[in-house]
Design a protein around this motif. Structure first.
Motif, PDB file in Angstrom:
ATOM      1  N   ILE A   5     -28.613  -7.868 -49.346  1.00 49.30           N
ATOM      2  CA  ILE A   5     -29.514  -8.828 -48.721  1.00 49.30           C
ATOM      3  C   ILE A   5     -30.554  -8.055 -47.922  1.00 49.30           C
ATOM      4  O   ILE A   5     -30.341  -6.896 -47.573  1.00 49.30           O
ATOM      5  N   ASN A   6     -31.665  -8.712 -47.646  1.00 53.85           N
ATOM      6  CA  ASN A   6     -32.686  -8.026 -46.854  1.00 53.85           C
ATOM      7  C   ASN A   6     -32.629  -8.509 -45.400  1.00 53.85           C
ATOM      8  O   ASN A   6     -31.930  -9.470 -45.064  1.00 53.85           O
ATOM      9  N   LYS A   7     -33.365  -7.825 -44.562  1.00 51.71           N
ATOM     10  CA  LYS A   7     -33.354  -8.126 -43.130  1.00 51.71           C
ATOM     11  C   LYS A   7     -33.782  -9.565 -42.852  1.00 51.71           C
ATOM     12  O   LYS A   7     -33.218 -10.234 -41.989  1.00 51.71           O
ATOM     13  N   GLN A   8     -34.762 -10.061 -43.594  1.00 53.08           N
ATOM     14  CA  GLN A   8     -35.247 -11.432 -43.385  1.00 53.08           C
ATOM     15  C   GLN A   8     -34.142 -12.449 -43.681  1.00 53.08           C
ATOM     16  O   GLN A   8     -33.962 -13.411 -42.937  1.00 53.08           O
ATOM     17  N   GLU A   9     -33.401 -12.258 -44.759  1.00 57.64           N
ATOM     18  CA  GLU A   9     -32.305 -13.174 -45.096  1.00 57.64           C
ATOM     19  C   GLU A   9     -31.249 -13.183 -43.978  1.00 57.64           C
ATOM     20  O   GLU A   9     -30.762 -14.240 -43.590  1.00 57.64           O
ATOM     21  N   MET A  11     -31.686 -12.338 -40.786  1.00 53.76           N
ATOM     22  CA  MET A  11     -32.245 -12.926 -39.571  1.00 53.76           C
ATOM     23  C   MET A  11     -32.314 -14.460 -39.676  1.00 53.76           C
ATOM     24  O   MET A  11     -32.041 -15.162 -38.704  1.00 53.76           O
ATOM     25  N   GLN A  12     -32.665 -14.976 -40.850  1.00 54.34           N
ATOM     26  CA  GLN A  12     -32.714 -16.432 -41.043  1.00 54.34           C
ATOM     27  C   GLN A  12     -31.323 -17.045 -40.912  1.00 54.34           C
ATOM     28  O   GLN A  12     -31.159 -18.105 -40.307  1.00 54.34           O
ATOM     29  N   TRP A  13     -30.318 -16.380 -41.469  1.00 50.94           N
ATOM     30  CA  TRP A  13     -28.934 -16.851 -41.364  1.00 50.94           C
ATOM     31  C   TRP A  13     -28.515 -16.919 -39.892  1.00 50.94           C
ATOM     32  O   TRP A  13     -27.964 -17.924 -39.428  1.00 50.94           O
ATOM     33  N   LYS A  14     -28.798 -15.860 -39.160  1.00 48.50           N
ATOM     34  CA  LYS A  14     -28.445 -15.815 -37.740  1.00 48.50           C
ATOM     35  C   LYS A  14     -29.169 -16.909 -36.954  1.00 48.50           C
ATOM     36  O   LYS A  14     -28.568 -17.580 -36.113  1.00 48.50           O
ATOM     37  N   GLU A  15     -30.458 -17.080 -37.213  1.00 49.29           N
ATOM     38  CA  GLU A  15     -31.250 -18.066 -36.478  1.00 49.29           C
ATOM     39  C   GLU A  15     -30.748 -19.483 -36.722  1.00 49.29           C
ATOM     40  O   GLU A  15     -30.621 -20.281 -35.795  1.00 49.29           O
ATOM     41  N   LEU A  25     -24.396 -17.532 -45.928  1.00 56.47           N
ATOM     42  CA  LEU A  25     -25.009 -16.334 -46.512  1.00 56.47           C
ATOM     43  C   LEU A  25     -23.955 -15.556 -47.277  1.00 56.47           C
ATOM     44  O   LEU A  25     -22.856 -15.304 -46.765  1.00 56.47           O
ATOM     45  N   THR A  26     -24.281 -15.176 -48.482  1.00 54.00           N
ATOM     46  CA  THR A  26     -23.382 -14.373 -49.317  1.00 54.00           C
ATOM     47  C   THR A  26     -23.974 -12.983 -49.458  1.00 54.00           C
ATOM     48  O   THR A  26     -25.190 -12.815 -49.563  1.00 54.00           O
ATOM     49  N   HIS A  27     -23.100 -11.978 -49.459  1.00 58.37           N
ATOM     50  CA  HIS A  27     -23.548 -10.597 -49.667  1.00 58.37           C
ATOM     51  C   HIS A  27     -22.413  -9.774 -50.275  1.00 58.37           C
ATOM     52  O   HIS A  27     -21.257 -10.189 -50.273  1.00 58.37           O
ATOM     53  N   TYR A  28     -22.788  -8.609 -50.803  1.00 61.89           N
ATOM     54  CA  TYR A  28     -21.772  -7.694 -51.317  1.00 61.89           C
ATOM     55  C   TYR A  28     -20.880  -7.257 -50.174  1.00 61.89           C
ATOM     56  O   TYR A  28     -21.307  -7.147 -49.019  1.00 61.89           O
ATOM     57  N   LYS A  42     -20.391 -15.833 -45.723  1.00 55.49           N
ATOM     58  CA  LYS A  42     -20.198 -16.050 -44.288  1.00 55.49           C
ATOM     59  C   LYS A  42     -20.782 -17.416 -43.938  1.00 55.49           C
ATOM     60  O   LYS A  42     -21.941 -17.692 -44.227  1.00 55.49           O
ATOM     61  N   VAL A  43     -19.962 -18.247 -43.310  1.00 60.51           N
ATOM     62  CA  VAL A  43     -20.387 -19.576 -42.888  1.00 60.51           C
ATOM     63  C   VAL A  43     -20.294 -19.605 -41.368  1.00 60.51           C
ATOM     64  O   VAL A  43     -19.198 -19.548 -40.808  1.00 60.51           O
ATOM     65  N   ALA A  44     -21.464 -19.656 -40.713  1.00 61.24           N
ATOM     66  CA  ALA A  44     -21.525 -19.537 -39.263  1.00 61.24           C
ATOM     67  C   ALA A  44     -22.165 -20.762 -38.626  1.00 61.24           C
ATOM     68  O   ALA A  44     -22.943 -21.468 -39.261  1.00 61.24           O
ATOM     69  N   CYS A  45     -21.848 -20.951 -37.337  1.00 63.47           N
ATOM     70  CA  CYS A  45     -22.481 -22.002 -36.541  1.00 63.47           C
ATOM     71  C   CYS A  45     -22.160 -21.742 -35.076  1.00 63.47           C
ATOM     72  O   CYS A  45     -21.009 -21.433 -34.737  1.00 63.47           O
ATOM     73  N   SER A  46     -23.158 -21.877 -34.209  1.00 64.08           N
ATOM     74  CA  SER A  46     -22.929 -21.689 -32.776  1.00 64.08           C
ATOM     75  C   SER A  46     -22.128 -22.844 -32.174  1.00 64.08           C
ATOM     76  O   SER A  46     -21.504 -22.684 -31.128  1.00 64.08           O
ATOM     77  N   ASP A  47     -22.140 -23.992 -32.825  1.00 64.28           N
ATOM     78  CA  ASP A  47     -21.366 -25.153 -32.380  1.00 64.28           C
ATOM     79  C   ASP A  47     -19.983 -25.036 -33.015  1.00 64.28           C
ATOM     80  O   ASP A  47     -19.779 -25.416 -34.175  1.00 64.28           O
TER      81      ASP A  47
END
Length: 103
Positions: A5-9, A11-15, A25-28, A42-47
């Protein structure tokens, strides 16, 4: 470490996660404990309650959450990965990373 994945992907996932969205977001990924798995979703959420409810809809246990504050997340791989990505309308992530090797 995330590969493929690239840095933009990333950063968007984190945001999205920090804004309280379910962010996926999926990655190797390589972990000797899980032979045959060469990617992770990875399935993330701040809530955290929202994340736990999301996980419950897939039969995931609360103790499977990696608590990381705004980036708390489930790691999804193996048999569950394709099912989750299909249901979430993100099958292209599966096709991009599963059973292919990074170049």
């Amino acid at each position: 470490m995330a590969f493929g994945i690239n840095k933009q992907e990333l950063m968007q996932w984190k945001e999205r996660a920090k804004q309280g969205e379910i962010s996926i977001l999926t990655h190797y990924w390589v972990d000797e404990r899980f032979p045959g798995c060469d990617s992770v979703t990875k399935v993330a959420c701040s809530d955290i309650e929202k994340l736990l409810q999301w996980g419950k809809s897939y039969g995931f246990r609360p103790e499977w959450v990696h608590e990381r504050g705004e980036l708390s997340h489930f790691d999804v791989f193996g048999d569950h990965q394709k099912h989750v990505l299909e249901r979430e309308g993100l099958i292209e992530q599966y096709e991009r990373f599963v059973n292919t090797k990074p170049s």
